[in-house]
Design an enzyme around this catalytic site. Structure first.
Site, PDB file in Angstrom:
ATOM      1  CB  SER A  96      72.837  18.061 -34.756  1.00 22.72           C
ATOM      2  OG  SER A  96      72.735  16.659 -34.862  1.00 22.72           O
ATOM      3  NE  ARG A 121      71.233  13.476 -38.901  1.00 17.96           N
ATOM      4  CZ  ARG A 121      71.276  14.155 -37.754  1.00 17.96           C
ATOM      5  NH1 ARG A 121      70.167  14.360 -37.077  1.00 17.96           N
ATOM      6  NH2 ARG A 121      72.429  14.609 -37.292  1.00 17.96           N
TER       7      ARG A 121
END
Length: 314
Positions: A96, A121
């Site tokens: 991730s 993000r």
């Protein structure tokens, strides 16, 4: 001859005290933490070293913090070892957010660019779904096909989907909280040894993250990744990629797509890799290595002693 891939941890590997020993032992690590603090206009290093844990765990803090520790280790390896660590591995990969750390280590982004991208993000993922509306759960003892069946049955019109295929017998589901609760109830009857809700602030890697994916498309258009010096094994495809434009597209898709970690490690093994060197906080990925393939060795590198050991082995 050992064939290595360098792998970089994702969210969940953060812990209060992370990076402190590195900063005390190596000026180059301390300077990197200061660079990240300055870029983000935030005393992130103080939060990493001293906590509190609940603030460190916030997505927008945990993501750049984990990256900072990983890249500090890469810098120390370069400084203390007198070589480019990327010359010592066949691939890089990250779980991730760890994909950003991997790309920065391989030269696709600068440290400052990576810090800003991960801050953005983290914020975008946090804001994509109101607190309490989404959830994630780990299913232990079932593989991806069964986990997918559980998710489908539990959805009932809501979002419920596999988010991480971490290892044989370890799959994480993500989606609407009500659907995830149903999945946890259903799972034991489908053969799960254990099903447990995860302490996360948002439902990562499912379609509910679409607003965050759109936000990252904008961010990555402004800061496109360059070609990495070492091929990246992408979360989305579980295969090697070296083209900057393709990597940028995959980083956007990654926000809503499943992390195919088990398949990524299997792919690396098929390409001749026998050792996964985990660069960063914790030991999650090195712990998964042998569960994915008994012939894969996992090595965690996060302390000065670990770094010295790796330099000797290289």
């Amino acid at each position: 001859m050992t064939v290595r891939a360098f792998v970089f941890p994702g969210q969940g590997s953060q812990a209060v005290g992370m990076g402190k020993e590195l900063a005390e032992a190596f000026p180059v690590a301390r300077h990197l933490f200061e660079e990240v603090d300055e870029t983000l206009k935030q005393k992130l290093s103080k939060l990493m070293f001293e906590g509190p844990a609940d603030t460190l765990t916030l997505t927008e803090n945990a993501q750049p913090a984990l990256m900072a520790v990983s890249l500090a280790i890469v810098r120390v390896l370069r400084e203390e070892g007198g070589f480019d660590p990327m010359d010592k591995c066949k691939f890089v990969a990250g779980h991730s957010l760890g994909e950003y750390s991997a790309l920065a280590a391989a030269g696709s982004f600068t440290v400052a660019e990576t810090a800003m991208l991960l801050k953005a993000r983290g914020k975008a993922m946090q804001q994509a779904v109101p607190l309490g509306e989404g959830a994630m759960a780990a299913l232990l003892g079932v593989d991806l096909p069964v986990a997918s069946e559980i998710a489908k049955e539990a959805a009932q019109g809501d979002v419920c989907a596999p988010a991480n295929d971490n290892a044989p017998g370890q799959v994480v589901l993500s989606g609407h909280a009500a659907a995830i609760d149903r999945a946890v109830e259903i799972a034991p009857d489908k053969g799960a040894r254990r099903a447990m809700l995860l302490q996360v602030s948002a439902p990562f890697h499912c379609s509910l993250m679409k607003p965050a994916a759109d936000a990252m498309a904008e961010e990555l258009a402004l800061v496109p990744p360059g070609a990495p010096g070492v091929p990246l094994i992408a979360n989305v495809t579980a295969s090697a990629v070296s083209d900057g434009k393709t990597i940028g597209d995959l980083l956007v898709e990654q926000v809503t797509a499943m992390v195919r970690w088990r398949e990524s490690c299997t792919y690396m093994k098929e390409q001749g890799v026998d050792t996964l060197v985990e660069i960063g906080s914790g030991k999650v990925l090195s712990g998964l290595a042998r569960r994915i393939d008994p012939d894969l060795t996992g090595v965690a590198v996060n302390t000065p002693a670990d770094i010295e050991g790796l330099i000797r082995s290289l």
